[in-house]
Design an enzyme around this catalytic site. Structure first.
Site, short mmCIF file in Angstrom:
data_model
loop_
_atom_site.label_atom_id
_atom_site.label_comp_id
_atom_site.label_asym_id
_atom_site.label_seq_id
_atom_site.Cartn_x
_atom_site.Cartn_y
_atom_site.Cartn_z
N GLY A 25 0.83 -1.19 0.00
CA GLY A 25 0.00 0.00 0.00
C GLY A 25 0.86 1.24 0.00
N GLY A 26 0.21 2.40 0.21
CA GLY A 26 0.93 3.65 0.16
C GLY A 26 1.96 3.79 1.27
N VAL A 30 2.89 -5.60 3.24
CA VAL A 30 2.35 -6.58 4.18
C VAL A 30 2.87 -7.96 3.80
CG1 VAL A 30 0.26 -7.62 5.15
CG2 VAL A 30 0.28 -5.19 4.55
N LYS A 45 3.21 -5.91 8.83
CA LYS A 45 3.24 -4.73 7.97
C LYS A 45 4.55 -4.00 8.19
CE LYS A 45 0.65 -0.74 6.36
NZ LYS A 45 -0.64 -0.04 6.36
N ASP A 143 -9.41 6.03 6.97
CA ASP A 143 -9.24 5.51 5.61
C ASP A 143 -10.11 4.28 5.39
OD1 ASP A 143 -8.29 5.57 3.02
OD2 ASP A 143 -6.48 4.41 3.47
#
Length: 541
Positions: A25-26, A30, A45, A143
């Site tokens: 992700g940004g 993970v 993560k 988010d």
């Protein structure tokens, strides 16, 4: 970057063996990993460094990450990802979490399409429970989107994950470096316009998620960032037809004013009532809420974040600046999107008072002059027949029925409302005529809907006793030019008392349609729901 284990596999903190990348992700990567101490599978993560940050900013970000990840680790709820550990290796943070056997909700929608209302209600209720637990602990997610909800294989359990940009009450945001964080399609308008973020912002995101789960696409998806910002902050919110069974919840969560937005407990109660009965109850009025003109539901103005009768110049400037900045590269004029289009005059295209100005509280676009119907007209008689949803016909939310009106249109009206024709106008009225939902179909007029409503507004005092605080706003309905007229008036008698009216007018298929709802000021919130549903489901036939 960790020690080297067997076959070159990385081991961090001397305990967690990183085995396979699950996603990126940004903010990080993970991994599927094994906890060698406890002999169990976990997800890890890895937060990757941001090369754009200064050394001082990177250190602050690192410290916030550890502090706030540890706060999230204190959360305990079956629908929140379990954080087992927070460690660092070579000054890089790692968050160790439970491993969910299953993909994301976004993957599920992409592979299998939208879900049925009952499944959407179950997922929504479970996530609302998760948010209640997080918010009670002072943690905001910030988010929420389908990609950040995991669905466990077999059980179907929905698990809220990726608190990567979460915010703990009283702390600065975890990734705050002066830039926006989050997913614009799911971000609340108050965050877009620079206002303080609170639990209500997560609830807006959940409302957008429910629309996506039910229809396969966010209602705010556009081709550009400027288009998304405009859709979230300014444009009329068009909920998908598939959301009809859960419409009171979706509308309540997608309320632009966070003070009027459904809270998590209310929304969860309504969804669980739907699961138990197949019907979604109406949104409750706020305890102790006494509407005034300033607190009545917002009209769709150039800046829809401004409630009727209330000026909020600071927010308006922030919204304008945000849109200008976002749209400059796309060649879109924010001035054209935000300029005030109210006011005006003219001659009404139809005679004076006949119908009672109906008052509703919509979140819709466009509206038409609201004449006035006398409260003492003929005894209501039911005509329009109920029709089941069919191709080209609207669906009905729970608590509503679809009527196929002889005047040439179909739409959903609340159960118990009866049809009362009044010449060119047709009313659907509640028992005792507390709520009056009116429809009029005529030929298009010169100048279009905006001219029609401006002309009617000029004559507002003649047709509606005590007419005040009237405003006509240009808007759209399904991409067609429309106008919305909103005003307060005194009703036709002292016994009836002050009323508020919302009226939408638009052209479609060579005809001019006018839909309005009128109700006592203190019942404006409920009337707004009726208005929203009427306009959202209206289909010419």
């Amino acid at each position: 970057m960790g020690t080297e284990g067997e076959a070159g596999v990385r081991v961090i903190a001397g305990r967690y063996r990183l085995e396979a990348r699950l996603g990126r992700g940004g903010m990080g990567v993970v991994w599927r990993a094994t906890d060698r101490l406890l002999g169990r599978q976990v997800a890890v993560k890895e937060l990757v460094p941001d090369d754009s940050l200064s050394e001082e900013e990177a250190r602050a970000r690192h410290d916030r990450t550890l502090r706030e990840a540890r706060a999230v680790a204190q959360l305990s709820h079956p629908h929140i990802i379990v954080v087992h550990d927070v460690v660092e290796e070579d000054e890089r943070p790692y968050i160790v979490m439970e491993l969910i056997d299953g993909g994301s909700l976004a993957d599920r929608i992409a592979e299998h399409g939208p879900v049925e209302p009952r499944e959407a209600a179950r997922i929504g209720a479970d996530l609302l429970g998760a948010l209640r637990a997080a918010h009670a602990a002072g943690v905001l997610h910030r988010d929420i989107k389908p990609a950040n909800v995991l669905v466990e294989s077999g059980s179907g359990r929905a698990v809220l994950t990726d608190f990567g940009i979460a915010q703990v009450a009283g702390a600065t945001t975890l990734t705050e470096t002066g830039s926006f964080v989050g997913s614009p399609e799911y971000t609340a308008p108050e965050r877009m316009s620079g206002e303080r973020t609170g639990p209500a912002s997560d609830l807006w995101s959940l409302g957008a998620l429910l629309c996506t789960v039910l229809s396969g696409e966010s209602p705010f998806r556009r081709d550009s960032l400027g288009g998304i910002l405009h859709a979230v902050v300014v444009a009329d919110i068009r909920t998908p037809p598939q959301a009809a069974p859960l419409l009171p919840v979706v509308r309540g969560l997608l309320e632009r004013d966070p003070q009027r937005r459904l809270d998590a407990a209310e929304a969860e109660r309504m969804l669980r009532a739907f699961l138990a009965t197949g019907r979604t109850p109406p949104a409750p009025a706020r305890t102790g809420y006494t509407p005034t003109q300033a607190d009545l539901p917002r009209q769709r103005s150039a800046d829809p974040s401004v409630p009727a009768g209330r000026e909020r110049p600071t927010r308006g400037v922030l919204v304008a600046a945000l849109l200008v900045a976002a749209m400059a590269g796309a060649g879109v004029s924010a001035a054209a999107l935000l300029m005030d289009r109210g006011g005006g005059g003219g001659t009404p295209p139809w005679p004076g008072p006949t119908v009672s100005g109906s008052a509703a509280t919509p979140t819709v676009s466009g509206s038409v002059p609201v004449p006035t119907v006398s409260g003492s007209t003929a005894v209501p008689t039911m005509s329009g027949s109920v029709s089941a949803p069919a191709q080209g016909r609207p669906g009905a939310p729970s608590g509503y029925r679809v009527v196929d009106d002889p005047a040439g249109y179909a739409f959903a009206v609340p159960e118990g409302f009866t049809r009362v024709p009044q010449g060119e106008r047709v009313f659907y009225m509640s028992p005792g005529r507390t709520f009056r939902l009116g429809v009029r179909v005529t030929q298009p007029q010169p100048g279009g809907p905006l001219s029609v409503l401006k002309a009617a507004a000029v004559k507002g005092a003649d047709t509606n006793p005590g007419y005040r605080n009237g405003r006509v706003t240009e808007t759209t309905r399904d991409g067609r030019p429309a106008a919305l007229w909103e005003f307060t008036w005194d009703g036709f008698s002292a016994a009836e008392g002050p009323r508020h009216t919302f009226d939408l007018c638009w052209e479609e298929g060579g005809r001019l349609y006018d839909v309005w709802v009128s109700a006592p000021v203190e019942k404006a919130r409920e009337a707004r729901q009726y208005f929203d549903v009427a306009v959202d489901t209206f289909v010419p036939v």
